[in-house]
Design a protein around this motif. Structure first.
Motif, PDB file in Angstrom:
ATOM      1  N   LEU A   1     -21.425  27.944  86.368  1.00 30.43           N
ATOM      2  CA  LEU A   1     -22.400  27.666  85.225  1.00 30.43           C
ATOM      3  C   LEU A   1     -22.063  26.515  84.456  1.00 30.43           C
ATOM      4  CD1 LEU A   1     -25.254  28.458  83.881  1.00 30.43           C
ATOM      5  CD2 LEU A   1     -23.793  30.045  82.594  1.00 30.43           C
ATOM      6  N   THR A   2     -22.789  25.454  84.448  1.00 28.16           N
ATOM      7  CA  THR A   2     -22.360  24.329  83.244  1.00 28.16           C
ATOM      8  C   THR A   2     -23.426  24.097  82.263  1.00 28.16           C
ATOM      9  OG1 THR A   2     -21.742  23.291  85.104  1.00 28.16           O
ATOM     10  CG2 THR A   2     -22.248  21.616  83.481  1.00 28.16           C
ATOM     11  N   TRP A   3     -23.068  23.653  81.067  1.00 30.17           N
ATOM     12  CA  TRP A   3     -23.794  23.308  79.976  1.00 30.17           C
ATOM     13  C   TRP A   3     -23.653  21.945  79.579  1.00 30.17           C
ATOM     14  CZ3 TRP A   3     -27.481  22.995  76.821  1.00 30.17           C
ATOM     15  CH2 TRP A   3     -27.292  22.819  75.478  1.00 30.17           C
ATOM     16  N   GLY A   4     -24.495  21.176  79.893  1.00 29.10           N
ATOM     17  CA  GLY A   4     -24.320  19.842  79.753  1.00 29.10           C
ATOM     18  C   GLY A   4     -25.635  19.040  78.806  1.00 29.10           C
ATOM     19  N   MET A   5     -25.311  18.303  78.205  1.00 26.81           N
ATOM     20  CA  MET A   5     -26.419  17.593  77.456  1.00 26.81           C
ATOM     21  C   MET A   5     -26.000  15.996  76.745  1.00 26.81           C
ATOM     22  SD  MET A   5     -29.256  19.146  76.965  1.00 26.81           S
ATOM     23  CE  MET A   5     -30.131  18.903  75.576  1.00 26.81           C
ATOM     24  N   ASN A   6     -26.974  15.329  76.371  1.00 32.12           N
ATOM     25  CA  ASN A   6     -26.517  14.210  75.359  1.00 32.12           C
ATOM     26  C   ASN A   6     -26.111  14.652  74.181  1.00 32.12           C
ATOM     27  OD1 ASN A   6     -27.093  11.939  77.426  1.00 32.12           O
ATOM     28  ND2 ASN A   6     -29.360  12.740  77.241  1.00 32.12           N
ATOM     29  N   VAL A   7     -25.031  14.078  73.496  1.00 35.54           N
ATOM     30  CA  VAL A   7     -24.584  14.379  72.056  1.00 35.54           C
ATOM     31  C   VAL A   7     -24.388  13.341  71.455  1.00 35.54           C
ATOM     32  CG1 VAL A   7     -22.899  15.930  71.129  1.00 35.54           C
ATOM     33  CG2 VAL A   7     -23.280  16.477  73.366  1.00 35.54           C
ATOM     34  N   SER A   8     -24.793  13.396  70.180  1.00 33.38           N
ATOM     35  CA  SER A   8     -24.236  12.409  69.280  1.00 33.38           C
ATOM     36  C   SER A   8     -22.847  12.657  68.864  1.00 33.38           C
ATOM     37  CB  SER A   8     -25.109  12.477  67.677  1.00 33.38           C
ATOM     38  OG  SER A   8     -24.863  13.692  67.088  1.00 33.38           O
ATOM     39  N   LEU A   9     -22.383  11.348  68.316  1.00 31.71           N
ATOM     40  CA  LEU A   9     -20.662  11.340  68.363  1.00 31.71           C
ATOM     41  C   LEU A   9     -20.378  12.714  67.246  1.00 31.71           C
ATOM     42  CD1 LEU A   9     -18.050  10.079  68.748  1.00 31.71           C
ATOM     43  CD2 LEU A   9     -18.303   8.617  66.912  1.00 31.71           C
ATOM     44  N   ASP A  10     -21.262  12.866  66.254  1.00 28.53           N
ATOM     45  CA  ASP A  10     -21.144  13.966  65.439  1.00 28.53           C
ATOM     46  C   ASP A  10     -21.699  15.382  65.744  1.00 28.53           C
ATOM     47  OD1 ASP A  10     -23.742  12.862  64.922  1.00 28.53           O
ATOM     48  OD2 ASP A  10     -23.884  13.059  62.813  1.00 28.53           O
ATOM     49  N   GLY A  11     -21.742  15.486  67.120  1.00 27.36           N
ATOM     50  CA  GLY A  11     -22.037  16.865  67.607  1.00 27.36           C
ATOM     51  C   GLY A  11     -23.112  17.404  67.711  1.00 27.36           C
ATOM     52  N   TYR A  12     -24.200  16.724  67.588  1.00 27.96           N
ATOM     53  CA  TYR A  12     -25.695  17.101  67.811  1.00 27.96           C
ATOM     54  C   TYR A  12     -26.511  16.617  69.107  1.00 27.96           C
ATOM     55  CZ  TYR A  12     -25.099  18.044  63.055  1.00 27.96           C
ATOM     56  OH  TYR A  12     -24.311  18.564  61.802  1.00 27.96           O
ATOM     57  N   ILE A  13     -27.151  17.505  69.772  1.00 22.41           N
ATOM     58  CA  ILE A  13     -28.163  17.427  70.866  1.00 22.41           C
ATOM     59  C   ILE A  13     -29.335  16.848  70.409  1.00 22.41           C
ATOM     60  CG2 ILE A  13     -26.771  18.627  72.328  1.00 22.41           C
ATOM     61  CD1 ILE A  13     -29.164  20.724  72.059  1.00 22.41           C
ATOM     62  N   ALA A  14     -29.782  17.269  69.237  1.00 20.86           N
ATOM     63  CA  ALA A  14     -31.106  16.681  68.666  1.00 20.86           C
ATOM     64  C   ALA A  14     -31.077  16.377  67.301  1.00 20.86           C
ATOM     65  CB  ALA A  14     -32.230  17.578  68.967  1.00 20.86           C
ATOM     66  N   ALA A  15     -31.607  15.208  66.664  1.00 25.28           N
ATOM     67  CA  ALA A  15     -31.465  14.971  65.164  1.00 25.28           C
ATOM     68  C   ALA A  15     -32.552  15.624  64.596  1.00 25.28           C
ATOM     69  CB  ALA A  15     -31.693  13.251  64.750  1.00 25.28           C
ATOM     70  N   PRO A  16     -32.467  15.791  62.924  1.00 24.25           N
ATOM     71  CA  PRO A  16     -33.626  16.620  62.285  1.00 24.25           C
ATOM     72  C   PRO A  16     -34.826  16.071  62.929  1.00 24.25           C
ATOM     73  CG  PRO A  16     -31.795  15.783  60.930  1.00 24.25           C
ATOM     74  CD  PRO A  16     -31.499  15.102  62.121  1.00 24.25           C
ATOM     75  N   GLY A  17     -35.798  17.138  63.050  1.00 25.28           N
ATOM     76  CA  GLY A  17     -37.440  16.808  63.424  1.00 25.28           C
ATOM     77  C   GLY A  17     -37.042  17.036  65.159  1.00 25.28           C
ATOM     78  N   ASP A  18     -36.034  17.286  65.757  1.00 30.64           N
ATOM     79  CA  ASP A  18     -35.990  17.143  67.157  1.00 30.64           C
ATOM     80  C   ASP A  18     -35.884  15.817  67.593  1.00 30.64           C
ATOM     81  OD1 ASP A  18     -35.677  19.819  67.283  1.00 30.64           O
ATOM     82  OD2 ASP A  18     -37.734  20.314  67.628  1.00 30.64           O
TER      83      ASP A  18
END
Length: 187
Positions: A4-21
């Motif tokens: 089982l893998t969890w993978g996503m695009n991530v910002s350098l500060d650790g977020y997969i979505a910015a405020p407001g998605d």
């Protein structure tokens, strides 16, 4: 035992979505898009939470029929449609596109799925991934870090009540300073 893998695009500060998605900061280069497409092609079963399912199923089923579609997008759309999927939701009543719906306990079902024969599984959606992380079900983390600070939003890693030791298994640099790091969980 399935992986089982969890993978996503991530910002350098650790977020997969910015405020407001907002995901505008994570638009992939052609090379990175191909990497994501190849992952979809190799996935034996995709596990989706409701929110990500709604996002993906509102676009990819017909994305290859849109004007100005690229060959890579056509390939991704076809792979996505054919990939087996399980959607976990207590509010969704129907799913399609080679998917089945689970309304019960996600951790229990994913634990069961891991014991079955079959190809690797990917978990998608922050809430679903957080539950699998807390239950110790994640075998690999594929973190695609973009060189941007978004300042808030949806975090890649939830707060955990314990340490998770990892081993680095791959690094790769993509255009625009995007960095893939893949880690396996040490058991």
């Amino acid at each position: 035992m399935r992986k089982l893998t969890w993978g996503m695009n991530v910002s350098l500060d650790g977020y997969i979505a910015a405020p407001g998605d907002d995901l505008g900061w994570s638009v992939p280069s052609d090379e990175l898009f191909q990497w994501w497409s190849d992952r979809v092609g190799a996935t034996g079963l995709a596990l989706y939470g409701r929110k990500l399912w709604e996002t993906m199923s509102s676009h990819w089923p017909t994305a290859d029929q849109q004007p100005d579609v690229t060959p890579a997008q056509i390939e991704y759309a076809r792979r996505w449609r054919h990939m087996p999927k399980v959607v976990f939701s207590s509010t969704t009543s129907k799913v399609d596109w080679n998917a089945r719906l689970v309304t019960g306990d996600a951790v229990e079902e994913i634990s069961r799925l891991k014991t079955e024969d079959g190809g690797p599984m990917d978990v998608g959606g922050a809430t679903l991934a957080a539950a699998t992380m807390r239950a110790g079900l994640i075998d690999e983390y594929a973190i695609v870090t973009h060189p941007v600070l978004v300042g808030g939003g949806t975090r890649f890693f939830p707060t955990l009540g314990h340490w998770v030791n990892l081993s680095l298994v791959e690094t790769r640099t993509f255009p625009d300073g995007v960095l893939l790091t893949r880690y396996e969980t040490r058991r």
